[in-house]
Design a protein around this motif. Structure first.
Motif, PDB file in Angstrom:
ATOM      1  N   LEU A  82     -59.902 -36.093 -35.523  1.00  0.00           N
ATOM      2  CA  LEU A  82     -59.452 -34.934 -34.771  1.00  0.00           C
ATOM      3  C   LEU A  82     -59.377 -33.669 -35.608  1.00  0.00           C
ATOM      4  CD1 LEU A  82     -56.568 -36.529 -32.657  1.00  0.00           C
ATOM      5  CD2 LEU A  82     -58.886 -35.983 -31.914  1.00  0.00           C
ATOM      6  N   LYS A  83     -59.607 -33.805 -36.915  1.00  0.00           N
ATOM      7  CA  LYS A  83     -59.576 -32.656 -37.816  1.00  0.00           C
ATOM      8  C   LYS A  83     -58.242 -31.918 -37.717  1.00  0.00           C
ATOM      9  CE  LYS A  83     -64.589 -32.018 -37.659  1.00  0.00           C
ATOM     10  NZ  LYS A  83     -65.685 -31.073 -37.352  1.00  0.00           N
ATOM     11  N   THR A  84     -57.180 -32.701 -37.890  1.00  0.00           N
ATOM     12  CA  THR A  84     -55.827 -32.143 -37.805  1.00  0.00           C
ATOM     13  C   THR A  84     -55.383 -31.690 -39.182  1.00  0.00           C
ATOM     14  OG1 THR A  84     -55.384 -33.712 -36.049  1.00  0.00           O
ATOM     15  CG2 THR A  84     -53.484 -32.573 -36.995  1.00  0.00           C
ATOM     16  N   ALA A  91     -45.580 -31.071 -38.421  1.00  0.00           N
ATOM     17  CA  ALA A  91     -44.839 -30.659 -37.231  1.00  0.00           C
ATOM     18  C   ALA A  91     -44.686 -31.790 -36.227  1.00  0.00           C
ATOM     19  CB  ALA A  91     -45.532 -29.470 -36.567  1.00  0.00           C
ATOM     20  N   VAL A  92     -45.597 -32.787 -36.300  1.00  0.00           N
ATOM     21  CA  VAL A  92     -45.597 -33.880 -35.324  1.00  0.00           C
ATOM     22  C   VAL A  92     -44.714 -35.032 -35.771  1.00  0.00           C
ATOM     23  CG1 VAL A  92     -47.122 -35.594 -34.234  1.00  0.00           C
ATOM     24  CG2 VAL A  92     -47.837 -33.240 -34.401  1.00  0.00           C
ATOM     25  N   ILE A  93     -44.304 -35.044 -37.024  1.00  0.00           N
ATOM     26  CA  ILE A  93     -43.612 -36.211 -37.593  1.00  0.00           C
ATOM     27  C   ILE A  93     -42.346 -36.535 -36.804  1.00  0.00           C
ATOM     28  CG2 ILE A  93     -42.304 -37.003 -39.598  1.00  0.00           C
ATOM     29  CD1 ILE A  93     -44.382 -35.606 -41.347  1.00  0.00           C
ATOM     30  N   ASN A  94     -41.569 -35.531 -36.467  1.00  0.00           N
ATOM     31  CA  ASN A  94     -40.271 -35.758 -35.827  1.00  0.00           C
ATOM     32  C   ASN A  94     -40.287 -35.518 -34.315  1.00  0.00           C
ATOM     33  OD1 ASN A  94     -39.044 -36.324 -38.331  1.00  0.00           O
ATOM     34  ND2 ASN A  94     -38.811 -34.122 -38.735  1.00  0.00           N
ATOM     35  N   ASN A  96     -41.722 -37.188 -30.995  1.00  0.00           N
ATOM     36  CA  ASN A  96     -42.396 -38.337 -30.396  1.00  0.00           C
ATOM     37  C   ASN A  96     -43.368 -37.927 -29.299  1.00  0.00           C
ATOM     38  OD1 ASN A  96     -40.988 -40.121 -32.027  1.00  0.00           O
ATOM     39  ND2 ASN A  96     -39.278 -40.277 -30.574  1.00  0.00           N
ATOM     40  N   PHE A  97     -43.010 -36.902 -28.528  1.00  0.00           N
ATOM     41  CA  PHE A  97     -43.895 -36.477 -27.447  1.00  0.00           C
ATOM     42  C   PHE A  97     -45.223 -35.960 -27.987  1.00  0.00           C
ATOM     43  CE2 PHE A  97     -45.399 -33.172 -24.503  1.00  0.00           C
ATOM     44  CZ  PHE A  97     -45.583 -33.951 -23.363  1.00  0.00           C
ATOM     45  N   LYS A  98     -45.177 -35.160 -29.038  1.00  0.00           N
ATOM     46  CA  LYS A  98     -46.420 -34.643 -29.630  1.00  0.00           C
ATOM     47  C   LYS A  98     -47.241 -35.762 -30.259  1.00  0.00           C
ATOM     48  CE  LYS A  98     -44.754 -29.957 -30.541  1.00  0.00           C
ATOM     49  NZ  LYS A  98     -44.496 -28.927 -31.577  1.00  0.00           N
ATOM     50  N   GLN A  99     -46.564 -36.747 -30.841  1.00  0.00           N
ATOM     51  CA  GLN A  99     -47.293 -37.900 -31.387  1.00  0.00           C
ATOM     52  C   GLN A  99     -48.048 -38.646 -30.292  1.00  0.00           C
ATOM     53  OE1 GLN A  99     -44.546 -40.363 -33.512  1.00  0.00           O
ATOM     54  NE2 GLN A  99     -44.008 -38.777 -35.019  1.00  0.00           N
ATOM     55  N   GLU A 100     -47.367 -38.885 -29.164  1.00  0.00           N
ATOM     56  CA  GLU A 100     -48.019 -39.579 -28.052  1.00  0.00           C
ATOM     57  C   GLU A 100     -49.203 -38.784 -27.531  1.00  0.00           C
ATOM     58  OE1 GLU A 100     -47.486 -42.537 -26.903  1.00  0.00           O
ATOM     59  OE2 GLU A 100     -45.779 -43.007 -28.188  1.00  0.00           O
ATOM     60  N   MET A 101     -49.072 -37.464 -27.452  1.00  0.00           N
ATOM     61  CA  MET A 101     -50.189 -36.627 -26.995  1.00  0.00           C
ATOM     62  C   MET A 101     -51.355 -36.687 -27.966  1.00  0.00           C
ATOM     63  SD  MET A 101     -49.611 -35.409 -24.061  1.00  0.00           S
ATOM     64  CE  MET A 101     -50.976 -34.264 -24.051  1.00  0.00           C
ATOM     65  N   MET A 102     -51.083 -36.744 -29.271  1.00  0.00           N
ATOM     66  CA  MET A 102     -52.151 -36.854 -30.260  1.00  0.00           C
ATOM     67  C   MET A 102     -52.890 -38.192 -30.111  1.00  0.00           C
ATOM     68  SD  MET A 102     -51.862 -36.515 -34.414  1.00  0.00           S
ATOM     69  CE  MET A 102     -51.262 -34.833 -34.286  1.00  0.00           C
ATOM     70  N   PHE A 103     -52.117 -39.275 -29.926  1.00  0.00           N
ATOM     71  CA  PHE A 103     -52.754 -40.587 -29.721  1.00  0.00           C
ATOM     72  C   PHE A 103     -53.586 -40.599 -28.446  1.00  0.00           C
ATOM     73  CE2 PHE A 103     -48.833 -42.424 -32.034  1.00  0.00           C
ATOM     74  CZ  PHE A 103     -49.387 -42.082 -33.260  1.00  0.00           C
ATOM     75  N   TYR A 104     -53.069 -39.935 -27.399  1.00  0.00           N
ATOM     76  CA  TYR A 104     -53.796 -39.889 -26.137  1.00  0.00           C
ATOM     77  C   TYR A 104     -55.119 -39.138 -26.286  1.00  0.00           C
ATOM     78  CZ  TYR A 104     -54.927 -38.369 -21.396  1.00  0.00           C
ATOM     79  OH  TYR A 104     -55.584 -38.104 -20.231  1.00  0.00           O
TER      80      TYR A 104
END
Length: 308
Positions: A82-84, A91-94, A96-104
């Motif tokens: 994803l070239k993140t 910013a995504v570490i803490n 959970n919602f952003k982590q789930e969106m990244m996995f999606y």
């Protein structure tokens, strides 16, 4: 579809990790029996004394199996980048919602790549319309399910129909009342118009618009007075006609002194009859006293007779 090799699943002897797990479970049992392991705690000396087996041969075999070059269709593995940036990851570490969106997003991008590759290999990815697959449920079971669903649907339709009929019935009653009210008003207006026409206040054309039948309407009142019949004259002479009604029958000095209309036959008292009136029956108490007096007299008479 994922690639499944004939050598998979592994036997316990083929995986050194599984062997290590089996050895560790045996060791735990021996430790419990010997009393070294008590209340879920192991001393540091026991852990340091444990020997780890470095089975290089088995590890190399497993590495060769992992690195084995098999056709892509057997594994269908896709690597997505994803070239993140590092700042975005921090910013995504803490969150959970952003982590789930990244996995999606990562899974979605990988699926798109895999579908494009399968289409290039002319491999169908959508089930055909005439695809026949054996169902998990039997036909009898599905038939019962279908009958139940149909019955439920019929019940719902029947309930809706009954509710609709009730509403229509209420609406029909309301409309009927309005129609009857309208008819009553029209009838009232018609009667009033007929009365006016009979009195000559209006012309019949205002009431009857383009009607073919005729209405017998009395002519307008003329100046000539109508003749009064004999019955009317008698009542007028008896009760009077017009004029003041209050105190009409009250006596005056002239009427009090006027005795011309007096008649002894009409206004005199009737003849008194010489016949005696039937005596009135005494009351209940009086009758009881009379009976008691008669009994006393009878008893006295009996006493006198016996003494004589």
């Amino acid at each position: 579809s994922s690639g499944i090799n004939a050598e998979w699943p592994l036997r316990p002897g083929d995986n050194p990790l599984l062997e290590d797990a089996i050895d560790s479970s045996d060791e735990v049992e021996s430790m419990e029996i010997s009393g070294i392991l008590k209340s879920g705690k192991v001393s540091e000396a026991t852990l340091k004394a444990k020997s780890h087996i470095n089975n290089v041969t088995k590890l190399k075999e497993r590495l060769d199996f992992i690195m084995k070059k098999t056709p892509w269709i057997e594994t269908v593995d896709v690597t997505v980048d994803l070239k993140t940036s590092v700042e975005e990851l921090k910013a995504v570490i803490n969150d959970n919602f952003k982590q789930e969106m990244m996995f999606y997003k990562q899974a979605q991008f990988g699926a798109q790549q895999a579908l494009a590759r399968l289409k290039s290999m002319n491999i169908p990815t959508v089930r055909p319309d005439d695809y026949y697959a054996e169902m998990v449920k039997s036909d009898d079971h599905m038939k019962r399910v279908k009958e139940r669903l149909v019955t439920k649907q019929l019940q719902l339709e029947r309930t809706e129909k009954v509710t609709k009929m009730r509403k229509m019935k209420k609406l029909g009653k309301k409309v009927q009342q309005e129609v009857l009210k309208k008819r009553a008003e029209e009838k009232k207006n018609m009667l009033e118009a007929v009365k006016k026409i009979r009195k000559g206040q209006e012309q019949s054309s205002t009431l009857l618009d383009d009607d073919d039948f005729d209405v017998n309407v009395e002519s307008a009142p003329s100046d000539k007075k109508k003749e009064i019949n004999r019955k009317r004259k008698a009542k007028d002479s008896k009760y009077g006609f017009g004029g003041k009604k209050k105190f009409a029958r009250k006596n005056t000095e002239e009427s009090y002194n006027d005795t011309s209309s007096f008649s002894s036959r009409i206004h005199g008292k009737g003849k008194r009859s010489n016949a005696k009136k039937k005596p009135q029956r005494p009351g209940k108490n009086r009758r009881t006293q009379m009976r008691q007096q008669k009994r006393k007299k009878y008893r006295l008479r009996l006493c006198v007779d016996t003494t004589a």
